[in-house]
Write a protein that holds these residues in place. Structure first.
Motif, mmCIF file in Angstrom:
data_model
loop_
_atom_site.group_PDB
_atom_site.id
_atom_site.type_symbol
_atom_site.label_atom_id
_atom_site.label_comp_id
_atom_site.label_asym_id
_atom_site.label_seq_id
_atom_site.Cartn_x
_atom_site.Cartn_y
_atom_site.Cartn_z
ATOM 1 N N ILE A 21 37.767 12.211 55.723
ATOM 2 C CA ILE A 21 38.488 11.937 54.479
ATOM 3 C C ILE A 21 38.553 13.194 53.624
ATOM 4 O O ILE A 21 39.617 13.550 53.099
ATOM 5 N N TYR A 24 40.923 15.579 55.263
ATOM 6 C CA TYR A 24 42.307 15.159 55.040
ATOM 7 C C TYR A 24 42.805 15.663 53.691
ATOM 8 O O TYR A 24 43.894 16.224 53.590
ATOM 9 N N PHE A 25 42.020 15.473 52.650
ATOM 10 C CA PHE A 25 42.455 15.897 51.322
ATOM 11 C C PHE A 25 42.424 17.415 51.158
ATOM 12 O O PHE A 25 43.079 17.952 50.269
ATOM 13 N N ARG A 26 41.719 18.111 52.032
ATOM 14 C CA ARG A 26 41.737 19.570 52.004
ATOM 15 C C ARG A 26 43.001 20.143 52.655
ATOM 16 O O ARG A 26 43.432 21.240 52.331
ATOM 17 N N VAL A 28 46.065 18.294 53.091
ATOM 18 C CA VAL A 28 47.309 17.634 52.729
ATOM 19 C C VAL A 28 48.072 18.480 51.698
ATOM 20 O O VAL A 28 47.484 19.063 50.799
ATOM 21 N N VAL A 33 51.287 14.243 49.805
ATOM 22 C CA VAL A 33 50.606 13.351 48.851
ATOM 23 C C VAL A 33 51.628 12.415 48.214
ATOM 24 O O VAL A 33 51.365 11.218 48.049
ATOM 25 N N ILE A 37 50.736 8.743 49.154
ATOM 26 C CA ILE A 37 49.973 8.075 48.101
ATOM 27 C C ILE A 37 50.849 7.625 46.933
ATOM 28 O O ILE A 37 50.799 6.461 46.525
ATOM 29 N N ASN A 161 50.398 2.847 52.578
ATOM 30 C CA ASN A 161 49.733 4.134 52.760
ATOM 31 C C ASN A 161 49.390 4.359 54.227
ATOM 32 O O ASN A 161 49.618 5.447 54.775
#
Length: 181
Positions: A21, A24-26, A28, A33, A37, A161
């Motif tokens: 997780i 993933y956010f590093r 994206v 996004v 999201i 999502n």
């Protein structure tokens, strides 16, 4: 005495499942996004606002509680199969790095990118399934219109999502195999 003794909450609880997780956010990008999201959140809010005055939220929650466990079970099976295919595939084929994506200072390979995306999706599906079970039990004990609105919004957001991230991963898998770069 252990040399690498953990001093945070991780010493008591297992939190390594958060690594995909965080990764993933590093990796994206902003437009991803928006797709993954923001758009699902906006749609979830709009649908919830449409359902609220019609007093059909309870019916929607009941219907979703009936079909979502099966849908999520199918998606979980699909994700596990996709992860198995990616892991068992020829890694040399996916050693090329993804443009402008890094984890730390290391360039991100297509193989790792696909693995992060699919594991992230699998975790989302498991969380969504747990939410469905929680809602089924919670509503029987303490359900009202406000919590139903929140649950309906969460259901819609999580499903959209998951589909958005799956769509991106499938398109990227296709593009990495058949695009002439």
């Amino acid at each position: 005495m252990l040399k690498n003794k953990k001093t945070n909450i991780g010493k008591f609880l297992y939190f390594d499942w958060l690594i995909p997780i965080v990764d993933y956010f590093r990796i994206v990008k902003f437009n991803e996004v928006i797709f993954d999201i923001v758009v699902p959140a906006i749609i979830a809010i709009i649908v919830t606002l449409i359902y609220y005055p019609t007093a059909l939220i309870q019916n929607a929650i009941i219907s979703l509680n009936e079909i979502l466990p099966n849908v999520l079970a199918i998606l979980i099976g699909f994700s596990i199969s996709a992860i198995a295919i990616i892991i068992s595939s020829d890694k040399k084929k996916y050693e090329k790095s993804v443009k402008e994506k890094f984890i730390g200072s290391d360039p991100l390979t297509i193989y790792r990118y696909l693995l992060i995306i699919m594991i992230f999706t699998l975790l989302q599906e498991i969380i969504a399934l747990l939410l469905v079970f929680f809602v089924c039990f919670f509503r029987a004990v303490w359900g009202n219109i406000i919590t139903d609105c929140i649950f309906l919004g969460l259901y819609i957001f999580l499903i959209l999502n998951i589909f958005a991230v799956l769509t991106r991963s499938i398109v990227y898998l296709y593009a990495s195999n058949y695009r002439n770069n």
